[in-house]
Design a protein around this motif. Structure first.
Motif: not given
Length: 270
Positions: A23-37
């Motif tokens: 999840w930590s990896f997925l979260r970082h990837y998604l955040a870098q792609a612009g997803l928030s919250d």
């Protein structure tokens, strides 16, 4: 804040730690792609099945039978994990029907009139696949003499080991995880037979999540499969690939249940 909950394969402890790392990896990837919250960590307080229909759900994993019975149209399938464990075939998985190691059962037909342990009536691996395996052997709509509900695959294994039940169907991924990280838990049972195979437990998101965000989550999962930093976590989880399945691909899960009904089978029909 979005909800992320991955509670299907988190015991023994090494699996929980590897899942958190994923999840930590997925979260970082998604955040870098612009997803928030995005939550910093997975929610470990909410019951796994309550997470599925939460309005704020971003990422979770469900069982195939609840998905086809009551979640389709309310959640979206993101992808299906592919595991390397015995019993898996690409995104397909099966259950192992286990009995006490010292028992004399030699075939499925020997279990007629026995006591079966199921983790939950709406479990694909613990109930639906077991029902599909034995329903052709049923007489007058029945096969087992009785059933007990244990609440988990581990509980079903314990029930068989202790003699409280004669058999149980254990998800092949769970069985591999226990064999690797808690071998004492399964030393009292042996595999008698295998069930049919169906698509494995899908990663899901909320029904109102956009196509663009679903695509981003798929990209993140594919990146996780090849990321060198996750090699250890993938090895612990047995995770080797990600498959993009559709609703139609999960129809066999429901077809097995209908097939049992067509034979007049009535053990724990929900």
């Amino acid at each position: 804040m979005h909800l992320a909950s991955l509670a299907m394969y988190v015991t023994p402890q090494p699996l929980a730690e590897a899942t958190a790392e994923l999840w930590s990896f997925l979260r970082h990837y998604l955040a870098q792609a612009g997803l928030s919250d995005l939550p910093e960590s997975l929610d470990t307080t909410i019951p796994y099945d309550e997470a599925w229909l939460r309005e704020d759900l971003l990422f979770s994993q469900t069982c195939g039978y609840p998905y086809v019975k009551r979640l389709r149209g309310k959640v979206r399938v993101v992808a299906t994990p592919v595991y390397a464990h015995p019993g898996c075939n690409g995104p397909l998985m099966r259950s192992f029907i286990v009995v006490r190691r010292a028992s004399t059962f030699a075939s499925l037909s020997d279990l007629r009139g026995a006591t079966a342990a199921i983790n939950s009536p709406d479990s694909n691996s613990g109930a639906n696949l077991l029902r599909a395996a034995v329903s052709p052997l049923a007489r007058n709509g029945r096969f087992f003499g009785s059933t007990i509900e244990t609440g988990s695959h581990g509980g079903s294994i314990d029930a068989v080991s202790s003699g409280q039940a004669d058999c149980a169907a254990i998800d092949c991924i769970t069985f591999a995880n226990l064999l690797r990280f808690a071998p004492d838990r399964v030393e009292g049972v042996r595999i008698l037979a295998e069930t049919p195979a169906t698509p494995g437990l899908p990663f899901i998101t909320g029904g109102k999540v956009s196509d663009a965000d679903v695509a981003l989550m798929r990209e993140a999962l594919l990146a996780a499969i090849t990321a060198p930093s996750l090699s250890g976590a993938r090895d612990i989880l047995g995770l080797v690939d990600i498959a993009m399945l559709t609703d139609a691909d999960y129809e066999p899960v429901l077809s097995l249940a209908r097939g049992a009904l067509d034979t007049g089978y009535s053990d724990w029909m929900d």
